[in-house]
Each structure stands twice: as structure tokens, then as C-alpha cells.
Design a protein around this motif. Structure first.
Motif, PDB file in Angstrom:
ATOM      1  N   GLN A   1     -15.396 -11.038  13.256  1.00  0.00           N
ATOM      2  CA  GLN A   1     -16.265 -11.781  13.944  1.00  0.00           C
ATOM      3  C   GLN A   1     -17.406 -11.661  14.850  1.00  0.00           C
ATOM      4  O   GLN A   1     -17.897 -10.180  14.688  1.00  0.00           O
ATOM      5  N   LYS A   2     -18.624 -13.031  14.058  1.00  0.00           N
ATOM      6  CA  LYS A   2     -19.777 -12.337  15.054  1.00  0.00           C
ATOM      7  C   LYS A   2     -19.786 -12.498  15.781  1.00  0.00           C
ATOM      8  O   LYS A   2     -19.102 -13.286  16.339  1.00  0.00           O
ATOM      9  N   PRO A   3     -21.348 -12.084  17.274  1.00  0.00           N
ATOM     10  CA  PRO A   3     -21.509 -10.538  16.152  1.00  0.00           C
ATOM     11  C   PRO A   3     -21.063  -9.239  16.526  1.00  0.00           C
ATOM     12  O   PRO A   3     -19.750  -9.867  17.104  1.00  0.00           O
ATOM     13  N   TYR A   4     -20.672  -8.889  16.143  1.00  0.00           N
ATOM     14  CA  TYR A   4     -19.155  -7.620  15.172  1.00  0.00           C
ATOM     15  C   TYR A   4     -20.274  -6.125  15.746  1.00  0.00           C
ATOM     16  O   TYR A   4     -21.823  -5.386  15.225  1.00  0.00           O
ATOM     17  N   SER A   5     -19.389  -5.084  15.890  1.00  0.00           N
ATOM     18  CA  SER A   5     -20.001  -3.879  16.250  1.00  0.00           C
ATOM     19  C   SER A   5     -19.990  -2.781  14.696  1.00  0.00           C
ATOM     20  O   SER A   5     -19.442  -3.226  13.519  1.00  0.00           O
ATOM     21  N   VAL A   6     -20.804  -2.047  14.588  1.00  0.00           N
ATOM     22  CA  VAL A   6     -20.464  -1.335  13.813  1.00  0.00           C
ATOM     23  C   VAL A   6     -19.594  -1.066  12.910  1.00  0.00           C
ATOM     24  O   VAL A   6     -18.913  -0.306  11.986  1.00  0.00           O
ATOM     25  N   GLU A   7     -18.487  -0.126  14.345  1.00  0.00           N
ATOM     26  CA  GLU A   7     -17.423   1.081  14.641  1.00  0.00           C
ATOM     27  C   GLU A   7     -16.594  -0.850  13.965  1.00  0.00           C
ATOM     28  O   GLU A   7     -15.855   0.249  12.977  1.00  0.00           O
ATOM     29  N   ALA A   8     -16.827  -1.969  14.233  1.00  0.00           N
ATOM     30  CA  ALA A   8     -15.917  -3.186  14.006  1.00  0.00           C
ATOM     31  C   ALA A   8     -16.192  -3.349  12.763  1.00  0.00           C
ATOM     32  O   ALA A   8     -15.357  -3.398  11.547  1.00  0.00           O
ATOM     33  N   LEU A   9     -17.637  -3.437  11.758  1.00  0.00           N
ATOM     34  CA  LEU A   9     -17.600  -3.694  10.488  1.00  0.00           C
ATOM     35  C   LEU A   9     -17.601  -1.974   9.314  1.00  0.00           C
ATOM     36  O   LEU A   9     -16.662  -2.445   8.611  1.00  0.00           O
ATOM     37  N   SER A  10     -17.135  -1.096  10.342  1.00  0.00           N
ATOM     38  CA  SER A  10     -16.951   0.037   9.278  1.00  0.00           C
ATOM     39  C   SER A  10     -15.332   0.535   9.236  1.00  0.00           C
ATOM     40  O   SER A  10     -15.033   0.358   8.313  1.00  0.00           O
ATOM     41  N   ARG A  11     -14.550  -0.588  10.374  1.00  0.00           N
ATOM     42  CA  ARG A  11     -12.846  -0.701  10.352  1.00  0.00           C
ATOM     43  C   ARG A  11     -12.435  -1.532   9.126  1.00  0.00           C
ATOM     44  O   ARG A  11     -11.258  -1.296   8.614  1.00  0.00           O
ATOM     45  N   VAL A  12     -13.105  -2.335   9.284  1.00  0.00           N
ATOM     46  CA  VAL A  12     -12.775  -3.535   8.130  1.00  0.00           C
ATOM     47  C   VAL A  12     -12.668  -3.158   6.710  1.00  0.00           C
ATOM     48  O   VAL A  12     -12.506  -2.905   5.826  1.00  0.00           O
ATOM     49  N   LEU A  13     -14.176  -2.647   6.570  1.00  0.00           N
ATOM     50  CA  LEU A  13     -14.882  -1.614   4.755  1.00  0.00           C
ATOM     51  C   LEU A  13     -13.004  -0.729   4.512  1.00  0.00           C
ATOM     52  O   LEU A  13     -13.049  -0.586   3.312  1.00  0.00           O
ATOM     53  N   ARG A  14     -12.904  -0.098   5.972  1.00  0.00           N
ATOM     54  CA  ARG A  14     -12.414   1.064   5.471  1.00  0.00           C
ATOM     55  C   ARG A  14     -10.827   1.021   5.379  1.00  0.00           C
ATOM     56  O   ARG A  14     -10.012   1.366   4.127  1.00  0.00           O
ATOM     57  N   LYS A  15     -10.228  -0.164   5.780  1.00  0.00           N
ATOM     58  CA  LYS A  15      -9.093  -0.608   5.799  1.00  0.00           C
ATOM     59  C   LYS A  15      -9.334  -1.828   4.049  1.00  0.00           C
ATOM     60  O   LYS A  15      -8.301  -1.306   3.454  1.00  0.00           O
ATOM     61  N   ALA A  16     -10.208  -1.925   4.217  1.00  0.00           N
ATOM     62  CA  ALA A  16     -10.537  -3.426   2.574  1.00  0.00           C
ATOM     63  C   ALA A  16     -10.019  -1.970   1.834  1.00  0.00           C
ATOM     64  O   ALA A  16      -9.791  -2.015   0.562  1.00  0.00           O
ATOM     65  N   SER A  17     -10.821  -0.624   1.945  1.00  0.00           N
ATOM     66  CA  SER A  17     -10.787   0.454   1.333  1.00  0.00           C
ATOM     67  C   SER A  17      -8.749   0.737   0.674  1.00  0.00           C
ATOM     68  O   SER A  17      -9.277   1.729  -0.722  1.00  0.00           O
ATOM     69  N   ARG A  18      -8.496   1.297   1.950  1.00  0.00           N
ATOM     70  CA  ARG A  18      -7.533   1.806   1.275  1.00  0.00           C
ATOM     71  C   ARG A  18      -6.810   1.047   0.547  1.00  0.00           C
ATOM     72  O   ARG A  18      -5.928   1.253  -0.275  1.00  0.00           O
ATOM     73  N   LYS A  19      -6.804  -1.091   1.236  1.00  0.00           N
ATOM     74  CA  LYS A  19      -5.890  -1.786   0.416  1.00  0.00           C
ATOM     75  C   LYS A  19      -7.152  -1.021  -1.222  1.00  0.00           C
ATOM     76  O   LYS A  19      -5.339  -1.220  -2.818  1.00  0.00           O
ATOM     77  N   LEU A  20      -7.210  -1.316  -1.915  1.00  0.00           N
ATOM     78  CA  LEU A  20      -7.934  -1.139  -3.087  1.00  0.00           C
ATOM     79  C   LEU A  20      -7.497   0.158  -3.176  1.00  0.00           C
ATOM     80  O   LEU A  20      -7.104   0.255  -4.688  1.00  0.00           O
ATOM     81  N   ARG A  21      -7.961   1.676  -2.306  1.00  0.00           N
ATOM     82  CA  ARG A  21      -6.744   2.128  -3.349  1.00  0.00           C
ATOM     83  C   ARG A  21      -4.901   2.453  -3.740  1.00  0.00           C
ATOM     84  O   ARG A  21      -5.143   3.225  -4.347  1.00  0.00           O
ATOM     85  N   LYS A  22      -4.682   2.036  -3.032  1.00  0.00           N
ATOM     86  CA  LYS A  22      -3.383   1.738  -2.835  1.00  0.00           C
ATOM     87  C   LYS A  22      -2.885   1.319  -4.372  1.00  0.00           C
ATOM     88  O   LYS A  22      -2.030   1.722  -5.113  1.00  0.00           O
ATOM     89  N   ARG A  23      -3.797  -0.123  -4.536  1.00  0.00           N
ATOM     90  CA  ARG A  23      -3.724  -0.639  -5.485  1.00  0.00           C
ATOM     91  C   ARG A  23      -4.354  -0.075  -6.971  1.00  0.00           C
ATOM     92  O   ARG A  23      -3.188   0.352  -7.967  1.00  0.00           O
ATOM     93  N   ALA A  24      -5.501   1.045  -6.786  1.00  0.00           N
ATOM     94  CA  ALA A  24      -5.085   2.164  -8.116  1.00  0.00           C
ATOM     95  C   ALA A  24      -4.129   2.618  -8.600  1.00  0.00           C
ATOM     96  O   ALA A  24      -3.559   2.751  -9.126  1.00  0.00           O
ATOM     97  N   GLN A  25      -3.653   3.374  -7.167  1.00  0.00           N
ATOM     98  CA  GLN A  25      -2.300   4.105  -7.036  1.00  0.00           C
ATOM     99  C   GLN A  25      -0.887   3.729  -7.543  1.00  0.00           C
ATOM    100  O   GLN A  25      -0.645   4.462  -8.611  1.00  0.00           O
ATOM    101  N   ALA A  26      -1.197   1.926  -6.971  1.00  0.00           N
ATOM    102  CA  ALA A  26      -0.325   1.863  -8.013  1.00  0.00           C
ATOM    103  C   ALA A  26      -0.167   1.505  -8.976  1.00  0.00           C
ATOM    104  O   ALA A  26       1.133   1.636 -10.377  1.00  0.00           O
ATOM    105  N   LYS A  27      -1.118   1.547 -10.092  1.00  0.00           N
ATOM    106  CA  LYS A  27      -1.120   1.250 -10.845  1.00  0.00           C
ATOM    107  C   LYS A  27      -1.344   2.808 -11.905  1.00  0.00           C
ATOM    108  O   LYS A  27      -0.575   2.361 -13.639  1.00  0.00           O
TER     109      LYS A  27
END
Length: 725
Positions: free
Chosen positions: A699-725
Motif C-alpha cells: 500500500q502507498k504510501p509505504y516506508s523503506v522498511e515495508a518496501l524492503s520486506r516485500v522484496l525480501r519475501k519475493a526473493s525468498r520465494k525465488l530462491r525456493k523455486r530455484a532450489q526446488a529445480k
């Protein structure tokens, strides 16, 4: 009239004389009947004449057989004792019922010479002897068809057996009585038939007169009414038409119709009007009962609008023979309705503009206050040699003001039911229990908080933060209404019915009712309908934005529920939120701590049409250690992904953009690159408010911490998919 000889001399005559006497007596009796002499009198005269000429003490009687053929009724007995006649009147016929009852049953003569010894008189012996009767000869009186009409009886005071002359006399009297009875019954039947016929004729005449009067009244009504009435046969021949219809037909078509005219032939010179009439009347003549509103008439003359009701016309056998219509000119009514609709639309537009003006004025007022704080803080930050403590204070003021502005827009969106809610399944009772400590802090020690929570969980599906905000807004209003002292009772309970509210019918379905009751000043009845309007407040300046209850209303409605308010001035107010109850609650993950984390060179494709926001986002991401590529629209993002497959690890896109919006872009990306994480961001979108998009949202407006959190969450999903493959 000469009275003919009687039966006493009848027995002493030869055959010719007896025939002559019989004929004379019959004529005399029939003459009496024809003259209207009552039957009983005729028979009594006959019996007196017989008794007067008899040798010895002869007593006679005639009894009639009842219509049911079971009883004998008194007819004539001029000399028998009255008490005796009354005693035997109505006796039931049968064997052993004296001479007469037995004769009527057998259909043949019964001659009892001595009543004292004859068994037929066993049950009536005392009656007869008490009246001095010893002998009784009885003969059935028969009609021409042989049916029994009654009995003729001769009584003597001493035992006696009939002689031949007596038998002849008995036959004579029996035959004469039969003729008299049959003639009397025939005349009586005829008179009854005549009376019935006269009554029937009178009734028919009355009905005809009544029906004629009714028809005259109906005809007068039809002719005098302004409603146009016409009946038409299956071949379009006019069967009947009132003056109103004829006058209007002539006015719009220029020709006057009459009964017997063919409607289509009357309009032969006006083919367009003829086709219109044929189409409308064709439906009615086909048996369709319909109401239409249509414009009719010669365009060179006049074309009013009519409401026409077609009804089927049937004959007395129920066969369809045509149809008729009732017509009303509704031109003026339609004009008035159009003017009313136009006035109502103008009123709605006026009210809408007034509401928009009130809304924009309130928003401008609150945002100008917030912008003043931000502007002042930024101006002060520009001053040289500013101490670090003051710099931190101004930065904190800006950050706090931004949070307040975000809350204000969130409340506005919630009221408009356009807030992008994040529904979760949770126990409403547990949520109220956890919130109660915060509520006590808000209200202070002089306000008692009482909670009634159910023993069993009451699960709802709603946005937990908005749920908490709604309850806090109501509690704060209650605190202010009690001037800081009183009692607030919060009750959570399951219910199977939501009562009727604001023109909505009651709904039978599982709900959770959350009630907040206070002992405050109450709300006047004329203000209850206004309390949910944005910026409406009864508080003083600076003591509220007027958006708290707007947020409550918007949140509850968007969550599929209702809010009901009950209030009495001086007694307090109760707000009850009805939210749909769900069956079970899935596990809820603990919230992540709001911290920043390095991106480690992860490449983010930023899709943002606003240059200032795009520049800020890319700079922020680079500060967090991410690599970025920025495009200004969704199509450019798809082109960039196609040109550099695998070059981007995450897509971070705004929702509201020219052309393809962010949700549509996300669906394309999901279809083309199913392993590529995508995050949406927006302050408002009707697409998001409708829900069901299924993508991660910041949601806007968002804090830098909130932006970092959602990106970190997306990165984790990306790494899990790569490991699964």
C-alpha cells in the motif's frame, strides 16, 4: 242444481238406472270440483247424502293416503265422533291396522262384520267400541292407474254383513270419490303449475328489468367516461365503440368510426397508420392480453401517447370472438414524468456536487494542515548549522505527518468502499480481548470497560487492522460522548439473523454481532442518518476529522456486513457491527519485523508512470543493494522482459497507469513467466478494491522498511523455486 239420487236407492235400481245415476252423481261431484268447492266439502256432501238415505245407523268416512304411501290422513267423516277421527288421523297402514289400514295395504276391500271379535281390530278394538262402533267395511279408493288414493269406510253400531245392494253402493261411492280426488289433484297441480309459471314469469321480468337497468347504467358509464372503449371482431369489424373513442379516432385519423365499420378499411388511405393499428390489434385478436404505451395518429394532425389495455372478448360458450380495449391518453402524464425525472436528476446532481464540495473542502482543510507541518519542517531542515537534535525532530515530524496523511486517505477509501482490504480469518472474540487493553489506555481510568465474549470462537473474514481501527473509532466517539466518565460495554456473540436496516430486509444467515454500548449523551434522532457522512461531526474545532464513523461504515459494508445504531438522548448509544461468520480459521503467520536488508544485486524491473515516484523508487532500491530497470508503462515492461529473458528477478509495478493497468500486467507476466515474482503497489484502485487479484500488494504510501520486506519475501520465494529445480 238438482241433487241426484243417492246410493241408498242405487242398490234398488236396474242396470240402466244405475248407470244413469252414476253418471249424474259423477257430473254433480265434478261440477262441484270445477266450481272450486273444497274437496273435503265435496266428499262430506257425498257422504252425508249416502248416510241420509241409508237404512239403519250408517256412519261413513274417507281417508287419504299420504304422499309417502305409509299413512292415512283424515279426509271426510261427517258423522263419526271427532275424537275417533283425531285418534286414527295419521295411522301407519299395515296388516292388522283395522279395516282401513289393512285395505290400503292389501289394495282390496276388507269387510269386518264384528269388530269385537275380528283380529284385524285387535290394537284398535277398544277405541272403536268406546265410540259405539261394531262393524266396519273398508274399500280402497284407486286412481285410474290402479294406485291407492285412500279408503272409503262404512261403520255400524251393531254387527253387520254387507248385502249386494250395500256392495253396489260401496262401489258407487268409491268410484265417485276416486274421480273427485283425481280431479281435485289434477286441478291443484294445474293451479300450482300456473302459480309457478306466474312466479317464474314475474321473476324473469324482474331479472330482465334489473339486467336492463344494469346494462343501461353500464352503457351510461361507458358513454360518459373519458376512457376510450372499443370492441372489435376477429376480422377487425367494430362491434361497439363509445363516444370518447369515436371522437379521439376522428381527431387523430380524420375519419369517424361507427359500429359495423371495418377498422382497417377506414384507414385504407393511411397505410402507415393502418399497419400500426393492425400490429397492435393483431396481438389482442390473437388472444394476447397486453398493455402497451405507444404513439398513434396521423403525423400531419396529432400524435398523442396512449396507454392501451387489450382484453379478449368471448361469447357465452367461451369461444374467442374478438377483443376490446381501454385507452387512456397519457401524453400529459409522460410529459410530467419526464419533467419530474429531469428535476430529480438535477436534484441528484446538486446533492452530488454539494457532497463533493463538502468532501473536497474537508480533505483540503485536513491536508493543508498536514502540508503545513511538512512544509515548515522541510524549510527548517534547509537552514544551515541546524543542530542534530532539531534535525531529527523535524524529520520525525515529517514522518509522523505522512503517517497521519496515509491514515486520512485510508479512512476516505474505507468510507468509499474502495480500500484494498487484506481479509484474514480470525476470532472476533479473541481480537476484542487483545484490543481491550489498548481501549482502556485510550479511554482512561474513569471509564469502565466491560467485555462479554463467547465461550466458542466466532470466526470472521475481514481485514484485522481495519477491524481494530473501526472498534477504536467507535470507542473514541463513546469516550467523547461520556465526557471521559462512564461505562463502555463490548459484546461479541454469534447470531443467525441480521435485522432489517436502512430499507434492507432482514437476512437469515450466520453472523457475528459486535456491540459497543456507552452511557453517554446519545445521538438526536435527526442526526443518526448523518453520522456516517464524511467530515460530519458534532465535536468542536480541532477535536476530530469527522471520518472515524465513515471508516467504520465503509469497512463493514466492504466486508459484507451492516452497522446498526440505536440511541436515546441522555441514555447512551449502541453501535452493532454485523459481520459474516465463517466456519474455520486457517493458521495466521506471525508478522515480520520491519527491518531493511541488502538486496545483494537482485534485479528489479520497476513499472511506474510517475517520474518523481519512479526516480525515488529506483534510488531507494539502489540504496538497498538492488539493481533496477525502470519503464513507464505496462507494455514497455512486457517488451523489456521479452527482450532480456531471465535478466530480471522481480517485477515491482504500480497499478493505476495509462493503458494496461498493473493487475492486467501481472496476469500477463504470470502467464508468460510463471516463476517470476511480481509485486503491485497502489494508494487506490477500484480493481484492487474489488479484490480477487491474488498478487502481493504494497500500500502507498509505504516506508523503506515495508518496501524492503516485500522484496525480501519475493526473493525468498525465488530462491525456493530455484532450489526446488
Amino acid at each position: 242444481m238438482n241433487v241426484p239420487e243417492t246410493a241408498s236407492t242405487f242398490g234398488r235400481r236396474d242396470g240402466a238406472d244405475r248407470a244413469r245415476m252414476l253418471i249424474e252423481r259423477e257430473r254433480y261431484v265434478l261440477g262441484q270440483i270445477a266450481a272450486g268447492v273444497p274437496l273435503t266439502q265435496v266428499l262430506e256432501d257425498l257422504l252425508r247424502a249416502v248416510e241420509a238415505q241409508a237404512s239403519g245407523q250408517m256412519l261413513t268416512s274417507i281417508l287419504f293416503l299420504s304422499e309417502d304411501g305409509r299413512h292415512l290422513r283424515h279426509g271426510a267423516a261427517p258423522s263419526l265422533p271427532v275424537a275417533y277421527n283425531e285418534a286414527i288421523d295419521g295411522i301407519t297402514i299395515g296388516e292388522g291396522v283395522g279395516s282401513c289400514g289393512t285395505a290400503a295395504t292389501r289394495g282390496s276391500a276388507v269387510y269386518v262384520s264384528d269388530i269385537n271379535t275380528d283380529p284385524l281390530w285387535k290394537d284398535f278394538r277398544d277405541l272403536a267400541l268406546d265410540h259405539g262402533l261394531r262393524a266396519c267395511w273398508s274399500t280402497p279408493i284407486k286412481a285410474a292407474d290402479g294406485s291407492v288414493l285412500g279408503t272409503f269406510a262404512i261403520y255400524y253400531s251393531e254387527p253387520r254383513t254387507p248385502t249386494t245392494a250395500d256392495l253396489d253402493a260401496i262401489a258407487f261411492v268409491t268410484q265417485t270419490a276416486a274421480l273427485a280426488i283425481e280431479r281435485h289433484r289434477s286441478d291443484l297441480k294445474l293451479r300450482r303449475s300456473q302459480d309457478e309459471l306466474r312466479a317464474l314469469n314475474a321473476e324473469l321480468e324482474e331479472q330482465v328489468a334489473k339486467r336492463t337497468a344494469e346494462r343501461n347504467v353500464l352503457a351510461t358509464m361507458i358513454e360518459s367516461t373519458d376512457i376510450m372503449v372499443m370492441a372489435v371482431g376477429l376480422d377487425y369489424t367494430i362491434l361497439a365503440i363509445n363516444n370518447a373513442n369515436a371522437d379521439e379516432f376522428e381527431r387523430i385519423y380524420g375519419v369517424r368510426p361507427r359500429a359495423g365499420d371495418n377498422m382497417l378499411e377506414l384507414l385504407a388511405g393511411q397505410p402507415d397508420q393502418q399497419a400500426q393499428v393492425r400490429a397492435a390489434w393483431g396481438r389482442g385478436l390473437a388472444g394476447e392480453e397486453v398493455t402497451v404505451i405507444e404513439e398513434y395518429g396521423d403525423p400531419d394532425r396529432v400524435q398523442p401517447y396512449y396507454e392501451i389495455k387489450f382484453r379478449t372478448l368471448r361469447n357465452e360458450c367461451g369461444e374467442r370472438i374478438g377483443c376490446y380495449h381501454f385507452v387512456t391518453d397519457v401524453t400529459e402524464r409522460l410529459r410530467e414524468q419526464a419533467a419530474l425525472a429531469q428535476a430529480q436528476e438535477a436534484l441528484r446532481q446538486s446533492q452530488k456536487m454539494e457532497a463533493v464540495g463538502q468532501l473536497t473542502g474537508g480533505v483540503a482543510h485536513d491536508f493543508n494542515n498536514l502540508l503545513t507541518v511538512i512544509k515548515s519542517s522541510t524549510d527548517l531542515l534547509k537552514r544551515p548549522n541546524l543542530p542534530e537534535e532539531r534535525r531529527a525532530r523535524y524529520v520525525a515530524a515529517i514522518s509522523d505527518t505522512v503517517d497521519r496523511a496515509a491514515k486520512l486517505t485510508s479512512q476516505l477509501l474505507a468510507f468509499a468502499r474502495r480500500q484494498a482490504l487484506k481479509p484474514e480469518t480470525f476470532d472476533a472474540g479473541q481480537a476484542v480481548h487483545v484490543l481491550s487493553d489498548m481501549v482502556r489506555t485510550l479511554t482512561g481510568t474513569r471509564i469502565e470497560i466491560i467485555t462479554y465474549l463467547p465461550d466458542e470462537p466466532c470466526f470472521i473474514s475481514a481485514d484485522p487492522s481495519q477491524f481494530d481501527t473501526a472498534l477504536i473509532n467507535i470507542v473514541v466517539n463513546a469516550r467523547d460522548a461520556m465526557d471521559g466518565e462512564g461505562q463502555i460495554t463490548i459484546t461479541v456473540e454469534p447470531t443467525e439473523t441480521m435485522p432489517a436496516v436502512r430499507r434492507h430486509a432482514a437476512i437469515k444467515a450466520p453472523y457475528v454481532a459486535i456491540s459497543i454500548a456507552d452511557t453517554g449523551s446519545g445521538i438526536p434522532s435527526d442526526q443518526i442518518d448523518q453520522i456516517f457522512e464524511p467530515f460530519f461531526t458534532t465535536k468542536g474545532v480541532g477535536h476530530g476529522t469527522g471520518l472515524g464513523l465513515s471508516q467504520v461504515f465503509g469497512f463493514v459494508k466492504q466486508s459484507g456486513g451492516q452497522v446498526i445504531v440505536e440511541s436515546e438522548v441522555g441514555q447512551g448509544t449502541t453501535f452493532t457491527l454485523y459481520l459474516p461468520r465463517v466456519i474455520a480459521a486457517p493458521g495466521v503467520a506471525a508478522p515480520e519485523e520491519e527491518t531493511t536488508e541488502d538486496g545483494y544485486g537482485t534485479c528489479v524491473l520497476v513499472v511506474e508512470d510517475n517520474r518523481d515516484v519512479g526516480t525515488f523508487v529506483t534510488q531507494t532500491l539502489e540504496e538497498l543493494g538492488y539493481r533496477t530497470t525502470w519503464v513507464e508503462n505496462a507494455q514497455a515492461a512486457l517488451d523489456k522482459l521479452a527482450a532480456s529473458p531471465g535478466a530480471h528477478d522481480i517485477v515491482f509495478s504500480d497499478v493505476v497507469m495509462p493503458g494496461m493497468n498493473g493487475v492486467e500486467l501481472a496476469r500477463h507476466v504470470q502467464r508468460l513467466y510463471p516463476d517470476l515474482p511480481l509485486i503491485l503497489t497502489s494508494g487506490y484502485s477500484h480493481v484492487l478494491a474489488e479484490g480477487g487479484h491474488g498478487f502481493e500488494l504494497l500500500q502507498k504510501p509505504y516506508s523503506v522498511e515495508a518496501l524492503s520486506r516485500v522484496l525480501r519475501k519475493a526473493s525468498r520465494k525465488l530462491r525456493k523455486r530455484a532450489q526446488a529445480k
